[in-house]
Design an enzyme around this catalytic site. Sequence first.
Site, short mmCIF file in Angstrom:
data_model
loop_
_atom_site.label_atom_id
_atom_site.label_comp_id
_atom_site.label_asym_id
_atom_site.label_seq_id
_atom_site.Cartn_x
_atom_site.Cartn_y
_atom_site.Cartn_z
N HIS A 8 -9.06 6.87 9.12
CA HIS A 8 -8.18 6.04 9.90
C HIS A 8 -9.13 5.70 11.17
O HIS A 8 -9.95 6.23 11.26
CB HIS A 8 -7.12 6.80 10.62
CG HIS A 8 -6.18 7.62 9.53
ND1 HIS A 8 -4.79 7.15 9.28
CD2 HIS A 8 -6.07 8.89 9.08
CE1 HIS A 8 -4.29 7.84 8.44
NE2 HIS A 8 -5.06 8.77 8.06
N TYR A 37 -3.78 13.47 13.37
CA TYR A 37 -5.21 13.64 12.51
C TYR A 37 -5.78 14.89 12.78
O TYR A 37 -5.40 15.59 14.08
CB TYR A 37 -5.99 12.63 13.17
CG TYR A 37 -5.41 11.22 13.26
CD1 TYR A 37 -4.93 10.66 12.05
CD2 TYR A 37 -5.29 10.59 14.46
CE1 TYR A 37 -4.74 9.21 12.14
CE2 TYR A 37 -4.90 9.43 14.51
CZ TYR A 37 -4.55 8.59 13.23
OH TYR A 37 -3.99 7.47 13.27
N HIS A 113 -7.05 4.71 4.96
CA HIS A 113 -5.53 4.69 5.21
C HIS A 113 -4.83 3.70 4.57
O HIS A 113 -3.91 3.51 3.91
CB HIS A 113 -5.32 4.69 6.52
CG HIS A 113 -3.75 4.75 7.11
ND1 HIS A 113 -3.31 4.01 8.17
CD2 HIS A 113 -2.96 5.43 6.45
CE1 HIS A 113 -1.82 4.30 8.16
NE2 HIS A 113 -1.60 5.07 7.10
N LYS A 120 -1.81 -2.63 6.30
CA LYS A 120 -2.64 -2.29 7.38
C LYS A 120 -4.02 -2.52 7.18
O LYS A 120 -4.61 -2.46 6.06
CB LYS A 120 -2.46 -0.61 7.75
CG LYS A 120 -0.98 -0.48 8.17
CD LYS A 120 -0.78 1.05 8.61
CE LYS A 120 0.39 1.33 8.90
NZ LYS A 120 0.91 1.36 10.20
N CYS A 122 -6.43 -0.60 8.81
CA CYS A 122 -7.00 0.56 9.10
C CYS A 122 -7.49 1.23 7.98
O CYS A 122 -6.79 1.50 6.97
CB CYS A 122 -5.75 1.68 9.87
SG CYS A 122 -6.46 3.18 9.91
#
Length: 136
Positions: A8, A37, A113, A120, A122
Amino acid sequence: MINLIVVHCSATKADRDFTEQDLEVCHRRRGMNGPGYHFYIRKNGDIKTTRPIEKIGAHARGYNAQSIGICYEGGVSERGRPADTRTEAQKRALLTLVRELKGRYPRAIVVSHHTFDPRKACPCFHAEREYRDVSC
């Protein structure tokens, strides 16, 4: 059983600091019990353990029980657009951490991710491609 290493970004601007303490505050404001995380990589390459590896993460809905979450500081350009802002120190640290985790979890696959949520950006690069051939 851990079979995924999910990469991420913090989705913060590359020209601003976002510490592991900032990450914790951000996640607690979202109702979490600390950072979701397991590891956080600062721009200078420092690897911070932000959640015990034995504790299930909160970073990839539906996959948390089978994954380790790694987040790097940045991921957004100074103009506010998704971008691969990793510093050379972050790239080295991320590779080192992935190798270490692959040693501990040899069957784990490294994924981005955005693999689980294509809406997203990410982590703003394709971790699957970059770490496909990494072994311990």
